[in-house]
Design an enzyme around this catalytic site. Structure first.
Site, PDB file in Angstrom:
ATOM      1  N   CYS A 120      49.497   7.516  54.169  1.00  0.00           N
ATOM      2  CA  CYS A 120      48.663   6.894  55.370  1.00  0.00           C
ATOM      3  C   CYS A 120      48.165   5.598  54.550  1.00  0.00           C
ATOM      4  CB  CYS A 120      47.352   7.976  55.513  1.00  0.00           C
ATOM      5  SG  CYS A 120      46.336   7.080  56.764  1.00  0.00           S
ATOM      6  N   CYS A 123      44.269   4.889  55.957  1.00  0.00           N
ATOM      7  CA  CYS A 123      43.183   5.459  55.217  1.00  0.00           C
ATOM      8  C   CYS A 123      43.705   6.769  54.492  1.00  0.00           C
ATOM      9  CB  CYS A 123      41.867   6.123  56.389  1.00  0.00           C
ATOM     10  SG  CYS A 123      42.830   6.516  57.835  1.00  0.00           S
ATOM     11  N   SER A 124      43.528   8.072  55.023  1.00  0.00           N
ATOM     12  CA  SER A 124      43.935   9.147  53.843  1.00  0.00           C
ATOM     13  C   SER A 124      44.317  10.297  55.055  1.00  0.00           C
ATOM     14  CB  SER A 124      42.913   9.571  53.297  1.00  0.00           C
ATOM     15  OG  SER A 124      41.590   9.829  53.910  1.00  0.00           O
ATOM     16  N   CYS A 125      45.129  10.054  56.296  1.00  0.00           N
ATOM     17  CA  CYS A 125      45.418  11.084  57.182  1.00  0.00           C
ATOM     18  C   CYS A 125      46.371  12.026  56.073  1.00  0.00           C
ATOM     19  CB  CYS A 125      46.063  10.235  58.418  1.00  0.00           C
ATOM     20  SG  CYS A 125      44.953   9.344  59.144  1.00  0.00           S
TER      21      CYS A 125
END
Lengths: 218, 105, 100
Positions: A120, A123-125
């Protein structure tokens, strides 16, 4: 603040010697204090209850790499389940009693011709219901920056050498979908049970940054 | 063309990917669960949190940690929405730090 | 939910609509041409949700497949390496040419 583990009292039946709370031997930081203050205000104001937070923590604990591994191991053994998992990953999770909070989950099947890797960049999906909280590398700015541009180099650094004849598909998890990679079943695993197969599938396999262990190298 | 967001780092040059794992701290787990409850109650949505992070100073973002940023973001968002009062939070935080204990909560 | 505008194999260009603030189209993919891998369903526009404007009409989201060699000058991986990402309808335009 007491930085020592509490004295062990043999009069009652603890079965271990850990501190009563897991961070009791860690100094209280300003950051933690800010969270504790925030939490107590939210509870005081009736925005959330302590019970709701506790229950949600318990729910979140159920999201772990073992869940994805169970699904993949079952798919390796049961071709019909594999079709269903690729067709509708959330429904396939529900079949195993795994509750998923993601809007949509997609299974990416590795083949002899294609290796999939997930990142991702924005962000940090991450598919938390099936893998838990993302590991440090996955949320690092270095991985987010480099995995899209030089996936083969990044994989090499992870000890995964993908031959030139195998195409790499990078999946940027940048919006509403979340992805799990279904690795190929390793050779030499004939006759292994679902639970034994699941043990070969590590967390990093499921984002394409590792390959399943060979049966002898678990 | 609009300015590039500070979070929009795909393809940028960067060093080695850190490989060490760290266990989450207990309060970090509580924080994530609290954030999830705020989402469940539809008091915040993920894109609002992402937007708040994107509005952080670039230098702060660059040097911030994953859970540190999460905390800063949630606080900023709840203050923006009027759910949390900035002064009350500062006061409560100071009281907890002065007491130096987790036992009051 | 309306019929999706694009189907698998359609050639599309990812736009740069120049919108400031919260968007989910990474800069590296803008202006690039790829093909639709799949229609993912309709989702609320994150560009509204991020500012507290919830409950708007969902918009179509697509998975777009791009050739790595088109994305990165001097890409050194295999010639058929690809990248896929999710793009909302209003960031896409038909690119013409033959569907693949």
């Amino acid at each position: 603040m007491n930085t020592q583990p509490p004295e062990h009292d043999h009069d009652h039946d603890h079965d271990d010697h850990r501190p009563t709370r897991e961070d009791d031997d860690i100094e209280l930081t300003e950051r933690e204090a800010t969270f504790l203050a925030l939490k107590s205000l939210l509870i005081e104001q009736g925005v959330v209850t302590a019970d709701e937070i506790r229950k949600r923590m318990e729910f979140n604990e159920r999201g772990s790499p073992h869940q994805a591994a169970r699904m993949i191991a079952k798919a390796w053994l049961d071709p019909d389940y594999k079709v269903r998992m690729i067709d509708d990953t959330k429904a396939a999770a529900a079949e195993l009693g795994i509750e998923t909070t993601e809007a949509k989950l997609v299974t990416l099947e590795n083949t002899p011709e294609r290796h999939n890797i997930v990142v991702c960049t924005l962000c940090s999906c991450y598919p938390r219901s099936l893998l838990g909280e993302p590991p440090s590398f996955y949320v690092s700015k270095a991985y987010r920056s480099r995995a899209v541009r030089e996936p083969r180099q990044v994989l090499k650094e992870f000890g995964v050498d993908i031959p030139e004849r195998v195409d790499i598909a990078v999946h940027d998890s940048n919006a509403d979908l979340r992805y799990v990679v279904m690795p190929m079943r390793p050779a030499g695993t004939d006759g292994m049970s679902e639970a034994e197969l699941a043990d070969l599938i590590s967390r990093d396999c499921v984002v394409g940054c590792a390959l399943p262990s060979e049966p002898d190298n678990r | 063309m609009a300015d590039k967001l500070i979070t929009d780092i795909g393809g940028e040059a960067a060093g080695d990917v850190p490989r060490d794992d760290y266990n989450m701290l207990f309060w970090e787990k509580q924080m994530i669960a609290t954030f999830n409850m705020l989402q469940t109650k539809q008091l915040v949505v993920t894109d609002e949190y992402r937007r708040i992070v994107e509005e952080m100073p670039a230098d702060y973002y660059k040097n911030s940690t994953f859970y540190g940023r999460r905390l800063e973001g949630i606080v900023a968002l709840l203050i923006e929405k009027g759910i949390i009062d900035r002064e009350a939070l500062a006061e409560r935080t100071k009281a907890i730090l002065d007491a130096g204990t987790r036992d009051h909560v | 939910m309306s019929e999706p505008k694009y189907g698998p194999g359609d050639r599309v260009q990812i736009l740069d609509i120049g919108k400031p603030g919260h968007v989910r189209t990474p800069t590296y993919a803008r202006h690039k041409i790829g093909v639709i891998e799949r229609y993912c369903g309709d989702f609320e526009n994150p560009e509204d949700k991020a500012y507290g404007r919830w409950g708007g009409a969902p918009i179509a989201l697509y998975r777009v497949r791009l050739m790595q060699s088109d994305l990165w000058p001097g890409y050194t991986g295999a010639p058929n390496d690809v990248l896929e990402l999710e793009i909302y309808d209003h960031w896409l335009a038909p690119a013409g040419g033959e569907a693949v």
